[in-house]
Design a protein around this motif. Structure first.
Motif, PDB file in Angstrom:
ATOM      1  N   ASP A 184       0.860  -1.186   0.000  1.00  0.00           N
ATOM      2  CA  ASP A 184       0.000   0.000   0.000  1.00  0.00           C
ATOM      3  C   ASP A 184       0.898   1.239   0.000  1.00  0.00           C
ATOM      4  O   ASP A 184       1.362   1.697   1.041  1.00  0.00           O
ATOM      5  N   ASP A 185       1.143   1.791  -1.187  1.00  0.00           N
ATOM      6  CA  ASP A 185       2.064   2.915  -1.327  1.00  0.00           C
ATOM      7  C   ASP A 185       1.313   4.235  -1.209  1.00  0.00           C
ATOM      8  O   ASP A 185       0.720   4.717  -2.178  1.00  0.00           O
ATOM      9  N   LYS A 186       1.324   4.823  -0.019  1.00  0.00           N
ATOM     10  CA  LYS A 186       0.595   6.066   0.207  1.00  0.00           C
ATOM     11  C   LYS A 186       1.346   7.286  -0.322  1.00  0.00           C
ATOM     12  O   LYS A 186       0.755   8.337  -0.533  1.00  0.00           O
ATOM     13  N   ASP A 187       2.643   7.170  -0.532  1.00  0.00           N
ATOM     14  CA  ASP A 187       3.443   8.272  -1.063  1.00  0.00           C
ATOM     15  C   ASP A 187       4.230   7.759  -2.270  1.00  0.00           C
ATOM     16  O   ASP A 187       5.397   7.366  -2.148  1.00  0.00           O
ATOM     17  N   PRO A 188       3.602   7.749  -3.468  1.00  0.00           N
ATOM     18  CA  PRO A 188       4.277   7.212  -4.653  1.00  0.00           C
ATOM     19  C   PRO A 188       5.611   7.874  -4.954  1.00  0.00           C
ATOM     20  O   PRO A 188       6.557   7.204  -5.378  1.00  0.00           O
ATOM     21  N   THR A 189       5.705   9.185  -4.724  1.00  0.00           N
ATOM     22  CA  THR A 189       6.949   9.884  -5.033  1.00  0.00           C
ATOM     23  C   THR A 189       8.102   9.336  -4.207  1.00  0.00           C
ATOM     24  O   THR A 189       9.196   9.065  -4.733  1.00  0.00           O
ATOM     25  N   ALA A 190       7.879   9.178  -2.918  1.00  0.00           N
ATOM     26  CA  ALA A 190       8.932   8.649  -2.042  1.00  0.00           C
ATOM     27  C   ALA A 190       9.304   7.228  -2.436  1.00  0.00           C
ATOM     28  O   ALA A 190      10.487   6.851  -2.437  1.00  0.00           O
ATOM     29  N   VAL A 191       8.298   6.420  -2.780  1.00  0.00           N
ATOM     30  CA  VAL A 191       8.549   5.026  -3.168  1.00  0.00           C
ATOM     31  C   VAL A 191       9.400   4.976  -4.427  1.00  0.00           C
ATOM     32  O   VAL A 191      10.393   4.231  -4.500  1.00  0.00           O
ATOM     33  N   LEU A 192       9.048   5.775  -5.420  1.00  0.00           N
ATOM     34  CA  LEU A 192       9.773   5.752  -6.693  1.00  0.00           C
ATOM     35  C   LEU A 192      11.169   6.354  -6.560  1.00  0.00           C
ATOM     36  O   LEU A 192      12.133   5.839  -7.128  1.00  0.00           O
ATOM     37  N   ASP A 193      11.287   7.451  -5.810  1.00  0.00           N
ATOM     38  CA  ASP A 193      12.599   8.071  -5.622  1.00  0.00           C
ATOM     39  C   ASP A 193      13.539   7.149  -4.850  1.00  0.00           C
ATOM     40  O   ASP A 193      14.759   7.182  -5.049  1.00  0.00           O
ATOM     41  N   GLY A 194      12.970   6.341  -3.968  1.00  0.00           N
ATOM     42  CA  GLY A 194      13.800   5.457  -3.154  1.00  0.00           C
ATOM     43  C   GLY A 194      14.070   4.107  -3.780  1.00  0.00           C
ATOM     44  O   GLY A 194      14.784   3.289  -3.204  1.00  0.00           O
ATOM     45  N   ASN A 195      13.501   3.853  -4.939  1.00  0.00           N
ATOM     46  CA  ASN A 195      13.663   2.550  -5.581  1.00  0.00           C
ATOM     47  C   ASN A 195      13.870   2.741  -7.082  1.00  0.00           C
ATOM     48  O   ASN A 195      12.922   2.639  -7.871  1.00  0.00           O
ATOM     49  N   PRO A 196      15.099   3.003  -7.508  1.00  0.00           N
ATOM     50  CA  PRO A 196      15.384   3.278  -8.931  1.00  0.00           C
ATOM     51  C   PRO A 196      14.959   2.145  -9.868  1.00  0.00           C
ATOM     52  O   PRO A 196      14.497   2.411 -10.978  1.00  0.00           O
ATOM     53  N   ASP A 197      15.110   0.901  -9.445  1.00  0.00           N
ATOM     54  CA  ASP A 197      14.728  -0.223 -10.304  1.00  0.00           C
ATOM     55  C   ASP A 197      13.220  -0.222 -10.545  1.00  0.00           C
ATOM     56  O   ASP A 197      12.749  -0.446 -11.674  1.00  0.00           O
ATOM     57  N   LEU A 198      12.454   0.023  -9.488  1.00  0.00           N
ATOM     58  CA  LEU A 198      10.994   0.100  -9.616  1.00  0.00           C
ATOM     59  C   LEU A 198      10.608   1.275 -10.505  1.00  0.00           C
ATOM     60  O   LEU A 198       9.756   1.145 -11.386  1.00  0.00           O
ATOM     61  N   ALA A 199      11.257   2.420 -10.289  1.00  0.00           N
ATOM     62  CA  ALA A 199      10.954   3.604 -11.101  1.00  0.00           C
ATOM     63  C   ALA A 199      11.224   3.318 -12.574  1.00  0.00           C
ATOM     64  O   ALA A 199      10.464   3.748 -13.453  1.00  0.00           O
TER      65      ALA A 199
END
Length: 255
Positions: A184-199
């Motif tokens: 449950d990703d409530k802050d997509p920006t933080a998730v993507l910035d913190g995970n380059p492979d996922l981004a």
């Protein structure tokens, strides 16, 4: 005589209905309170001038004394919104209720409906991504460069597409890596910035959606051009007007 009178009444009723539909389309994006205020002010204006309320009173109220949209921006808005509509129609995502390029907040507005059938499948979600990227694709095809109109806010095309692609990867079971895990990703920006492979995986999904949008629009360039011109001229088109234009293109292609 009775038949002629009935025909005249029917013509008047149809004209009134058409005018109300056009007003409703121009009012897309307004709240109920906005509409109530506009009608109240239009009535007051007509009363002060000792006449009945007319179409122009309501249209002027909807526009809120905004200056005309500059010519180049008006074309870009028309291209962008027409791109969404053409792809939405081509992928059979659902009904189109109206398009407007003269909204109170500036920019364009597409009121699109979506079918429930198949909406829980990967293919449907991928088609949704294509539709969200279609405004940008249309600008790329027609103008040769894109604007910031598809980005910049939480409700923008790119924001919605990014959130949808992230959900496909992380919470809907369609991920390329560990698809059975739900996050449950409530802050997509933080998730993507913190995970380059996922981004990177999310960006690939968006690139593929953009490429497919370009392909669909290129195959339907006649519809894109016809709808763009009609929307540019009218500034607001109700769903039936859009449907007629797109269906006409279908018939011509079939013949």
């Amino acid at each position: 005589m009775t038949t002629a009178s009935n025909d005249s009444d029917l013509d008047i009723a149809e004209a009134i209905y058409a005018a109300l539909k056009k007003l409703a389309t121009r009012a897309m994006g307004l709240t109920g309170a906005d509409v109530e205020r506009i009608v109240r002010q239009a009535r007051l204006k007509a009363r002060r001038e000792k006449r009945t309320i007319c179409y122009e009173d309501l249209e002027d109220g909807i526009r809120m004394d905004r200056p005309p949209v500059p010519y180049d921006l008006r074309w870009r808005f028309a291209i962008h919104e027409s791109g969404h509509a053409v792809v939405h129609h081509a992928l059979r995502l659902g009904p189109i209720h109206g398009l407007n390029i003269d909204t109170p907040g500036g920019g364009g507005y597409s009121r699109l409906g979506f079918t429930a059938s198949g909406s829980d499948t990967l293919g449907y979600r991928e088609d949704m991504l294509v539709m969200l990227m279609a405004g940008r694709a249309a600008e790329q095809i027609v103008i040769g460069k894109v604007s910031s109109g598809s980005a910049g806010t939480e409700e923008s095309d790119l924001a919605r597409a990014t959130k949808m692609a992230l959900a496909m990867e992380r919470s809907l079971g369609f991920g390329a890596i560990q698809p059975l895990l739900y996050r449950d990703d409530k802050d997509p920006t933080a998730v993507l910035d913190g995970n380059p492979d996922l981004a990177a995986r999310i960006h690939v999904r968006l690139e593929m959606a953009l490429a497919r949008a370009v392909e669909v629009l290129s195959e339907n360039r006649d519809k894109l051009d016809a709808l763009t011109k009609a929307l540019f001229d009218a500034q607001a088109l109700d769903g039936e007007a859009v449907k007629r234009l797109l269906k006409h293109g279908d018939r011509e292609r079939g013949s």
